[in-house]
Motif scaffolding. Sequence first.
Motif, mmCIF file in Angstrom:
data_model
loop_
_atom_site.group_PDB
_atom_site.id
_atom_site.type_symbol
_atom_site.label_atom_id
_atom_site.label_comp_id
_atom_site.label_asym_id
_atom_site.label_seq_id
_atom_site.Cartn_x
_atom_site.Cartn_y
_atom_site.Cartn_z
ATOM 1 N N ASP A 96 0.858 -1.182 0.000
ATOM 2 C CA ASP A 96 0.000 0.000 0.000
ATOM 3 C C ASP A 96 0.892 1.229 0.000
ATOM 4 O O ASP A 96 1.531 1.548 0.999
ATOM 5 C CB ASP A 96 -0.905 -0.017 1.233
ATOM 6 C CG ASP A 96 -1.889 1.142 1.256
ATOM 7 O OD1 ASP A 96 -2.062 1.783 0.195
ATOM 8 O OD2 ASP A 96 -2.477 1.411 2.313
ATOM 9 N N GLY A 97 0.971 1.915 -1.132
ATOM 10 C CA GLY A 97 1.837 3.083 -1.229
ATOM 11 C C GLY A 97 3.229 2.726 -1.710
ATOM 12 O O GLY A 97 3.500 1.587 -2.104
ATOM 13 N N PRO A 98 4.145 3.698 -1.700
ATOM 14 C CA PRO A 98 5.505 3.475 -2.219
ATOM 15 C C PRO A 98 6.204 2.338 -1.476
ATOM 16 O O PRO A 98 6.045 2.186 -0.259
ATOM 17 C CB PRO A 98 6.210 4.808 -1.953
ATOM 18 C CG PRO A 98 5.120 5.806 -1.758
ATOM 19 C CD PRO A 98 3.958 5.071 -1.193
ATOM 20 N N GLN A 99 6.988 1.559 -2.238
ATOM 21 C CA GLN A 99 7.675 0.403 -1.672
ATOM 22 C C GLN A 99 9.151 0.423 -2.058
ATOM 23 O O GLN A 99 9.510 0.782 -3.175
ATOM 24 C CB GLN A 99 7.067 -0.901 -2.192
ATOM 25 C CG GLN A 99 5.586 -1.070 -1.906
ATOM 26 C CD GLN A 99 5.293 -1.332 -0.446
ATOM 27 O OE1 GLN A 99 5.878 -2.233 0.159
ATOM 28 N NE2 GLN A 99 4.370 -0.568 0.128
ATOM 29 N N ILE A 100 9.986 0.013 -1.128
ATOM 30 C CA ILE A 100 11.392 -0.264 -1.414
ATOM 31 C C ILE A 100 11.504 -1.763 -1.635
ATOM 32 O O ILE A 100 11.221 -2.555 -0.730
ATOM 33 C CB ILE A 100 12.304 0.184 -0.258
ATOM 34 C CG1 ILE A 100 12.191 1.705 -0.054
ATOM 35 C CG2 ILE A 100 13.760 -0.218 -0.527
ATOM 36 C CD1 ILE A 100 12.936 2.214 1.163
ATOM 37 N N GLU A 120 4.760 -1.333 -16.716
ATOM 38 C CA GLU A 120 3.998 -1.742 -17.901
ATOM 39 C C GLU A 120 2.495 -1.699 -17.661
ATOM 40 O O GLU A 120 1.722 -1.609 -18.620
ATOM 41 C CB GLU A 120 4.429 -3.146 -18.331
ATOM 42 C CG GLU A 120 5.835 -3.198 -18.915
ATOM 43 C CD GLU A 120 6.291 -4.611 -19.211
ATOM 44 O OE1 GLU A 120 5.599 -5.574 -18.787
ATOM 45 O OE2 GLU A 120 7.349 -4.763 -19.851
ATOM 46 N N HIS A 121 2.087 -1.760 -16.387
ATOM 47 C CA HIS A 121 0.654 -1.764 -16.080
ATOM 48 C C HIS A 121 0.184 -0.436 -15.496
ATOM 49 O O HIS A 121 -0.874 -0.355 -14.862
ATOM 50 C CB HIS A 121 0.328 -2.924 -15.130
ATOM 51 C CG HIS A 121 0.384 -4.262 -15.787
ATOM 52 N ND1 HIS A 121 1.579 -4.908 -16.042
ATOM 53 C CD2 HIS A 121 -0.611 -5.074 -16.277
ATOM 54 C CE1 HIS A 121 1.319 -6.067 -16.644
ATOM 55 N NE2 HIS A 121 0.015 -6.185 -16.798
ATOM 56 N N GLY A 122 0.956 0.605 -15.725
ATOM 57 C CA GLY A 122 0.536 1.951 -15.367
ATOM 58 C C GLY A 122 0.644 2.310 -13.910
ATOM 59 O O GLY A 122 0.031 3.295 -13.464
ATOM 60 N N HIS A 123 1.409 1.543 -13.139
ATOM 61 C CA HIS A 123 1.601 1.837 -11.723
ATOM 62 C C HIS A 123 2.905 2.599 -11.509
ATOM 63 O O HIS A 123 3.829 2.493 -12.327
ATOM 64 C CB HIS A 123 1.635 0.542 -10.912
ATOM 65 C CG HIS A 123 0.416 -0.303 -11.060
ATOM 66 N ND1 HIS A 123 -0.830 0.089 -10.610
ATOM 67 C CD2 HIS A 123 0.224 -1.526 -11.629
ATOM 68 C CE1 HIS A 123 -1.720 -0.846 -10.869
ATOM 69 N NE2 HIS A 123 -1.109 -1.832 -11.498
ATOM 70 N N PRO A 124 3.011 3.336 -10.419
ATOM 71 C CA PRO A 124 4.295 3.981 -10.113
ATOM 72 C C PRO A 124 5.375 2.928 -9.880
ATOM 73 O O PRO A 124 5.077 1.825 -9.387
ATOM 74 C CB PRO A 124 4.010 4.763 -8.824
ATOM 75 C CG PRO A 124 2.529 4.890 -8.757
ATOM 76 C CD PRO A 124 1.972 3.670 -9.414
ATOM 77 N N PRO A 125 6.616 3.247 -10.226
ATOM 78 C CA PRO A 125 7.694 2.297 -9.939
ATOM 79 C C PRO A 125 7.962 2.223 -8.446
ATOM 80 O O PRO A 125 7.371 2.967 -7.648
ATOM 81 C CB PRO A 125 8.888 2.899 -10.689
ATOM 82 C CG PRO A 125 8.617 4.378 -10.663
ATOM 83 C CD PRO A 125 7.109 4.498 -10.808
ATOM 84 N N ALA A 126 8.853 1.323 -8.069
ATOM 85 C CA ALA A 126 9.291 1.259 -6.680
ATOM 86 C C ALA A 126 9.915 2.585 -6.268
ATOM 87 O O ALA A 126 10.423 3.342 -7.103
ATOM 88 C CB ALA A 126 10.309 0.138 -6.515
#
Length: 257
Positions: A96-100, A120-126
Motif C-alpha cells: 500500500d503506497g511506495p515500496q522499497i 507496464e501496467h501503469g503503476h508507479p515504480p518502486a
Amino acid sequence: MQKPTHWIEHQNQHSTHKLAVLHQGGQTPGLFWLGGFMSNMCGGKAIAMAALAQELGLASTRFDYAAHGQSSGDFRDQTISSWLADAVAVYQRFADGPQILVGSSMGAWIALLLNQYLLEHGHPPAKALVLIAPGVDFTKRLLPQRFAPEDFAKLDRDGELRRESRYGDGPYIYTKKLVEDGNANSLLDAPLKTGAPVHIIHGGEDPDVPLSHAQEIYRHFLHDDARFTLVPDGDHRLSRPEDLALLQSIIRSFASE
C-alpha cells in the motif's frame, strides 16, 4: 521459523498453491522482500529488513514463493515467470503506497521484473531497489559457466538436473522448463530502466554470482541513479552482522529520502 501472518490461495501459470506471507503494517515507504532460489522469508537478511521496518514504523512484507519455505507447490512446476506471478499477487494484496524492493540473488531478478510489471501496467515504480548479490539472468548468464555440455545434454534428455548445495539446504533442482523460461525473461540484452534509484551490494568473495556479473548489471543502469557497494571479503549470503548492518543502512537512507 516464524509462522505466516497471512495465507494467499494463488494460481500462477503452473499450479494452484498457498503462499505464506509475513506482513506487518506501518507507514510508507513499505519494505518488500524478494528472496533467492531455494531460500525462504525467515533468513537473516529478510529478518534484518523486517526489524528495521519495525524500528522505523514502516510496513514490511515478506513471502515464500511457491515450493519455497512454508508455501505449498511442486518445485518442478515452477519458473521465473510463475514466481514473478507470486510476487505480483502478494504485492497487489499487501503493498500500500511506495515500496522499497529488496531482492537477494534470484530475488534481485524478480525485483527488477516486478518493477517492470508495475511500469507496464501503469503503476508507479518502486521508491527504490536494493539488489543483494544479484543473480539477474542466471539461467542464461551463469548456468553455462557452471554446467558442462554433458550436463545440458542430461537436462535436455531428462528435463532436470540436481546439484548439491554448498549451504547444506538440500539439492538444488534445475529444470528444463525453468531454464527456458528464465532465458525468455532475460533483462541484460538491453539497458535497464527502472524509474527508481538502485543500490547493488555484492561480496568480493561470492562463489555463486561472480563480481564481474554484478558489475555488468550495474553498467546496464544507464537511466537511473545506480550505486554499487563492494564488500571485499563478503560471500554470497552477506549475512554476517556487519553485512546486515550495511543492508539496513542502505535501506534506511532510501526510506528517509
